[in-house]
Every structure is written in C-alpha cells, then in structure tokens.
Design a protein around this motif. Structure first.
Motif, short mmCIF file in Angstrom:
data_model
loop_
_atom_site.label_atom_id
_atom_site.label_comp_id
_atom_site.label_asym_id
_atom_site.label_seq_id
_atom_site.Cartn_x
_atom_site.Cartn_y
_atom_site.Cartn_z
N SER A 72 0.87 -1.20 0.04
CA SER A 72 0.06 0.09 0.13
C SER A 72 1.03 1.24 0.00
O SER A 72 0.34 2.43 -0.30
N ALA A 73 2.13 1.24 0.20
CA ALA A 73 3.12 2.30 0.43
C ALA A 73 3.78 2.63 -1.20
O ALA A 73 4.23 3.70 -1.36
N ILE A 74 3.45 1.77 -1.95
CA ILE A 74 3.95 2.00 -3.37
C ILE A 74 3.69 3.35 -3.94
O ILE A 74 4.52 4.20 -4.55
N LYS A 75 2.51 3.80 -3.93
CA LYS A 75 2.05 5.05 -4.39
C LYS A 75 2.75 6.11 -3.66
O LYS A 75 3.33 7.22 -4.42
N ALA A 76 2.78 6.17 -2.57
CA ALA A 76 3.71 7.05 -1.92
C ALA A 76 5.01 7.10 -2.15
O ALA A 76 5.70 8.31 -2.16
#
Length: 163
Positions: A72-76
């Motif tokens: 879930s941190a890929i976009k950030a």
C-alpha cells in the motif's frame, strides 16, 4: 588533553563519513540504492526514510528496483521519487517500482564534476574547521597550564623569601 585530540579525530572521521554519503547520493549513469534510500516518504502522515519502507536491488547496471515491504506504500514511494531531485521517472507495475537511469551526456558529466568539486570543498572546509577549533582549544589549554605553573612558582618564591 588526550581527550581533545580524540574528540577532534572523531569529528573529522564523522565529516569524512558524511562526505562519503554525499558522494554516494550523486546520480551518475549507474543505479545505486544510495540515490534514493534517504528520500523521505509520507507514510500514514509521518515522514519515513525510504530505506525503512522498501528493499532495493540492481538487476542491471542502469536499473534500480524498489520493492516495498507494504504494497500500500507503493503510491507514496512513487510520489516521493517524482517530487525529489533524482531526475528519473519511476515506473510502477503494482508490485515493484523500477527506475531506469539514462546514459550520461557530456553536459551532465560537466554538471556532476561541478557538484562533486563543490561537495569536496565543503568536506575540506568541515575538516579544517574541526582542526582549527581543536588547535585553538589545545592552545588555550596550554596557556592555562603555563599560567597555573607561573602562579604556583610565584607562590613558592614568596615562601622561600619568607623563610
């Protein structure tokens, strides 16, 4: 006095280590994790270094692959890379982020030389400042010791005159 010398050596060593980190972060034509691992990523409202959120691999000399521990941190992570001065557009396939570094141009090489020279000079100045500060402290300590000896010898002369 020995402690002051050790302290100066420690500060100089830290300055050299800092410069090594600075040089590692300069983007050349090769992919290296040092370029992005210190980037701050907004992860659930707090600024976290990228190296705490992902692992890095270099499958090819010019490709850096970033694998997030939490998908879930890929976009950030992608957003932080785009906002940084890395100069490479990340490609995201949902599982990993790939950074493909282009070949260096002659102009980019000249810019890198200027950047490296400036950072090297900053490092030399830092070491000089530590050395100057240590020398001033040692000179002050020596002056204080000499003054103390002079004071003590003056007292002994008075005692000898009184006898």
């Amino acid at each position: 006095m020995h402690a002051k010398v050790d302290e100066a050596k420690d500060k100089m060593h830290k300055a050299v280590l800092h410069m090594q980190e600075e040089f590692a972060g300069i983007r050349t034509g090769r992919a290296t994790p040092a370029i992005v691992e210190k980037l701050k990523v907004d992860y659930y409202g707090s600024e976290v270094p990228l190296q705490q959120l992902a692992s890095f691999s270099v499958p090819e000399p010019r490709v850096l692959v970033i694998s997030a521990y939490d998908k879930s941190a890929i976009k950030a992570i992608e957003k932080a890379i785009q906002a940084s001065d890395v100069g490479v557009t990340p490609s995201n396939d949902g599982a990993v982020i790939r950074l493909t570094f282009p070949e260096l141009t002659a102009d980019r090489r000249k810019q890198l030389v200027k950047v490296v020279k400036a950072r090297a000079e900053d490092g030399r100045v830092a070491v000089r400042n530590v050395r100057r500060h240590a020398r001033q402290e040692l000179e002050k300590l020596t002056h204080d010791v000499i003054a103390e000896i002079d004071t003590m010898s003056g007292h002994k002369e008075k005692e000898l005159l009184e006898v």
